[in-house]
Design a protein around this motif. Sequence first.
Motif, PDB file in Angstrom:
ATOM      1  N   ARG A  63       0.837  -1.203   0.000  1.00  0.00           N
ATOM      2  CA  ARG A  63       0.000   0.000   0.000  1.00  0.00           C
ATOM      3  C   ARG A  63       0.874   1.256   0.000  1.00  0.00           C
ATOM      4  O   ARG A  63       0.584   2.228  -0.687  1.00  0.00           O
ATOM      5  CB  ARG A  63      -0.933   0.007   1.200  1.00  0.00           C
ATOM      6  CG  ARG A  63      -1.751   1.310   1.250  1.00  0.00           C
ATOM      7  CD  ARG A  63      -2.841   1.262   2.242  1.00  0.00           C
ATOM      8  NE  ARG A  63      -4.016   0.858   1.479  1.00  0.00           N
ATOM      9  CZ  ARG A  63      -5.105   0.356   1.996  1.00  0.00           C
ATOM     10  NH1 ARG A  63      -5.188   0.157   3.279  1.00  0.00           N
ATOM     11  NH2 ARG A  63      -6.140   0.052   1.255  1.00  0.00           N
ATOM     12  N   ALA A  64       1.955   1.243   0.781  1.00  0.00           N
ATOM     13  CA  ALA A  64       2.871   2.389   0.811  1.00  0.00           C
ATOM     14  C   ALA A  64       3.415   2.663  -0.589  1.00  0.00           C
ATOM     15  O   ALA A  64       3.468   3.816  -1.029  1.00  0.00           O
ATOM     16  CB  ALA A  64       4.008   2.137   1.794  1.00  0.00           C
ATOM     17  N   LEU A  65       3.784   1.601  -1.297  1.00  0.00           N
ATOM     18  CA  LEU A  65       4.310   1.767  -2.658  1.00  0.00           C
ATOM     19  C   LEU A  65       3.248   2.278  -3.628  1.00  0.00           C
ATOM     20  O   LEU A  65       3.563   3.012  -4.562  1.00  0.00           O
ATOM     21  CB  LEU A  65       4.912   0.459  -3.170  1.00  0.00           C
ATOM     22  CG  LEU A  65       6.272   0.102  -2.564  1.00  0.00           C
ATOM     23  CD1 LEU A  65       6.713  -1.278  -3.042  1.00  0.00           C
ATOM     24  CD2 LEU A  65       7.320   1.151  -2.874  1.00  0.00           C
ATOM     25  N   GLN A  66       1.994   1.914  -3.397  1.00  0.00           N
ATOM     26  CA  GLN A  66       0.926   2.453  -4.249  1.00  0.00           C
ATOM     27  C   GLN A  66       0.862   3.977  -4.105  1.00  0.00           C
ATOM     28  O   GLN A  66       0.721   4.689  -5.104  1.00  0.00           O
ATOM     29  CB  GLN A  66      -0.428   1.838  -3.870  1.00  0.00           C
ATOM     30  CG  GLN A  66      -0.573   0.404  -4.298  1.00  0.00           C
ATOM     31  CD  GLN A  66      -1.863  -0.228  -3.782  1.00  0.00           C
ATOM     32  OE1 GLN A  66      -2.529   0.298  -2.887  1.00  0.00           O
ATOM     33  NE2 GLN A  66      -2.213  -1.375  -4.349  1.00  0.00           N
ATOM     34  N   TYR A  67       0.965   4.466  -2.884  1.00  0.00           N
ATOM     35  CA  TYR A  67       0.956   5.917  -2.666  1.00  0.00           C
ATOM     36  C   TYR A  67       2.186   6.569  -3.312  1.00  0.00           C
ATOM     37  O   TYR A  67       2.090   7.592  -3.973  1.00  0.00           O
ATOM     38  CB  TYR A  67       0.907   6.251  -1.175  1.00  0.00           C
ATOM     39  CG  TYR A  67      -0.447   6.007  -0.546  1.00  0.00           C
ATOM     40  CD1 TYR A  67      -1.569   6.722  -0.954  1.00  0.00           C
ATOM     41  CD2 TYR A  67      -0.603   5.068   0.470  1.00  0.00           C
ATOM     42  CE1 TYR A  67      -2.809   6.509  -0.375  1.00  0.00           C
ATOM     43  CE2 TYR A  67      -1.850   4.854   1.061  1.00  0.00           C
ATOM     44  CZ  TYR A  67      -2.946   5.572   0.635  1.00  0.00           C
ATOM     45  OH  TYR A  67      -4.174   5.365   1.204  1.00  0.00           O
ATOM     46  N   ILE A  68       3.328   5.935  -3.112  1.00  0.00           N
ATOM     47  CA  ILE A  68       4.573   6.471  -3.672  1.00  0.00           C
ATOM     48  C   ILE A  68       4.505   6.502  -5.200  1.00  0.00           C
ATOM     49  O   ILE A  68       4.874   7.492  -5.835  1.00  0.00           O
ATOM     50  CB  ILE A  68       5.787   5.635  -3.203  1.00  0.00           C
ATOM     51  CG1 ILE A  68       6.025   5.836  -1.712  1.00  0.00           C
ATOM     52  CG2 ILE A  68       7.034   5.940  -4.014  1.00  0.00           C
ATOM     53  CD1 ILE A  68       6.395   7.248  -1.326  1.00  0.00           C
TER      54      ILE A  68
END
Length: 151
Positions: free
Chosen positions: A91-96
């Motif tokens: 999920r963090a990478l989706q935001y990034i």
Amino acid sequence: MDMDDFLGWTSSSEDIQRHEEAYNKEMMSGMVTSSTQFNYACFLIQSKYPGDVRRGISLLEDLYQNPDESGKRDFVYFLAIGNARLKDYNRALQYIDGLLAVEKSNKQVQELREIIQKRMRGEAVKGAAVAGGVLVGLGAIVGLGIALAKK
């Protein structure tokens, strides 16, 4: 402070409490400003308690959903940090990746992406080591059982 240190930094309970009081005061008056909510959320996501981090993420998601807000880039950035702190790296990478789609040359976001990917690899190695240890232990027990059965 480099980005890896930033992800590991925790806010003090006093800082969280101070921002919580400001947030609650505005909540009681019926009007919470986005800056108060954002500041409180940022301190929550830097808490050592996962429940606080989740609460901070929720407050940031609330801010992001508001169509009148102009600081969406900051909200998304701190949503990535909060999710990374909870080890929800995908999920963090989706935001990034969403930020990088708009700001391809943003060094701060690129660095955060690299740190998150590094942590993902570290978690994968730990998971493989634990699984390997379990298999070795299970193999030893089965081997001991077979040896005892032959006697």
